[in-house]
Design an enzyme around this catalytic site. Structure first.
Site, PDB file in Angstrom:
ATOM      1  N   ASP A   1       0.803  -1.215   0.000  1.00  0.00           N
ATOM      2  CA  ASP A   1       0.000   0.000   0.000  1.00  0.00           C
ATOM      3  C   ASP A   1       0.842   1.274   0.000  1.00  0.00           C
ATOM      4  O   ASP A   1       0.362   2.349   0.321  1.00  0.00           O
ATOM      5  CB  ASP A   1      -0.926   0.009   1.221  1.00  0.00           C
TER       6      ASP A   1
ATOM      7  N   CYS B   1       5.153  -0.439   2.425  1.00  0.00           N
ATOM      8  CA  CYS B   1       5.720  -1.775   2.620  1.00  0.00           C
ATOM      9  C   CYS B   1       7.089  -1.750   3.288  1.00  0.00           C
ATOM     10  O   CYS B   1       7.387  -2.630   4.106  1.00  0.00           O
ATOM     11  CB  CYS B   1       5.765  -2.534   1.300  1.00  0.00           C
TER      12      CYS B   1
ATOM     13  N   HIS C   1       8.935  -3.477  -3.927  1.00  0.00           N
ATOM     14  CA  HIS C   1       8.251  -4.040  -2.757  1.00  0.00           C
ATOM     15  C   HIS C   1       9.241  -4.697  -1.801  1.00  0.00           C
ATOM     16  O   HIS C   1      10.187  -5.364  -2.218  1.00  0.00           O
ATOM     17  CB  HIS C   1       7.213  -5.080  -3.185  1.00  0.00           C
TER      18      HIS C   1
END
Length: 226
Positions: free
Chosen positions: A94, A97, A203
């Protein structure tokens, strides 16, 4: 007093009370987190002890991979995790991370990411001489942007996290030529090791050995914190 003036007075009072409450909550969070802070058993580090980390250079986010590139790197990271017997505790993608993954490593739950972000931004704000040379924009603009929930963390915030928390941050990456990155605190020996996986520049997840009971845990909920 007119209705408008009354409303403004009530709004000002409400805002002041809210700010005081936020400050009190932050202080309580800090106390709780300091009590919960526990050191990793370094099992991940033992498995990756034969890897030589490359030098870390703090930098902001600049490259977003296309789908094809991301899929290739995803498979490469999964292969590396399998080779070394490691497993990810996956956190929400979101925009928070990096902070969620750091929270999971330090406090065994990703849910303290707001506190982690706040402490990192404070480090950036209080020590500009350590970081501003890596930021190609107005520095104040940069750390104010980083204070916003959902703003992606970068390698500058990782360095600030290492400095703030006195931790060596180790990244198992999906990069073809860079399997392992290591970020150490500036000017002091690390007290902790935090292990993250880093996929395709976009990520972060929290990293454990497959046998580690942490990967099977259920997050501890403290609804009064957030």
């Amino acid at each position: 007093m007119s209705n408008g003036a009354q409303y403004l007075g009530e709004s000002s009072s409400s805002t002041s009370h809210s700010n005081q409450q936020d400050t009190g909550d932050d202080r309580m969070i800090a106390i709780v987190l300091s009590e919960e802070y526990s050191q990793l058993d370094e099992a991940v580090g033992m498995r990756l002890s034969n890897l030589a980390p490359i030098p870390h250079v703090p930098r902001i986010n600049s490259f977003i991979p296309n789908v094809s590139h991301a899929n290739i790197e995803d498979q490469r990271l999964l292969h590396r995790l399998k080779i070394y017997g490691l497993c990810e505790v996956k956190v929400s993608g979101d925009g928070n991370c990096q902070f969620r993954a750091l929270s999971d490593q330090m406090y065994r739950t990703p849910e303290h990411h707001k506190y982690v972000r706040k402490e990192i931004v404070k480090q950036l704000k209080d020590h500009p001489s350590l970081y501003e040379c890596y930021v190609p924009m107005k520095y104040k603009q940069y750390y104010k942007k980083m204070a916003k929930s959902g703003e992606w963390g970068d390698h500058v915030t990782l360095q600030a996290a290492a400095d703030k928390f006195g931790a060596k941050i180790c990244l198992l990456t999906s990069f073809k030529d860079t399997c392992f990155l290591e970020i150490t605190p500036q000017g002091k020996a690390p007290k902790h090791e935090l292990w993250l996986s880093f996929w395709s520049e976009v990520h972060y997840n929290s990293l454990y050995t497959v046998q580690d009971p942490q990967i099977k845990r259920k997050p501890r909920k403290k609804h009064w914190l957030f």
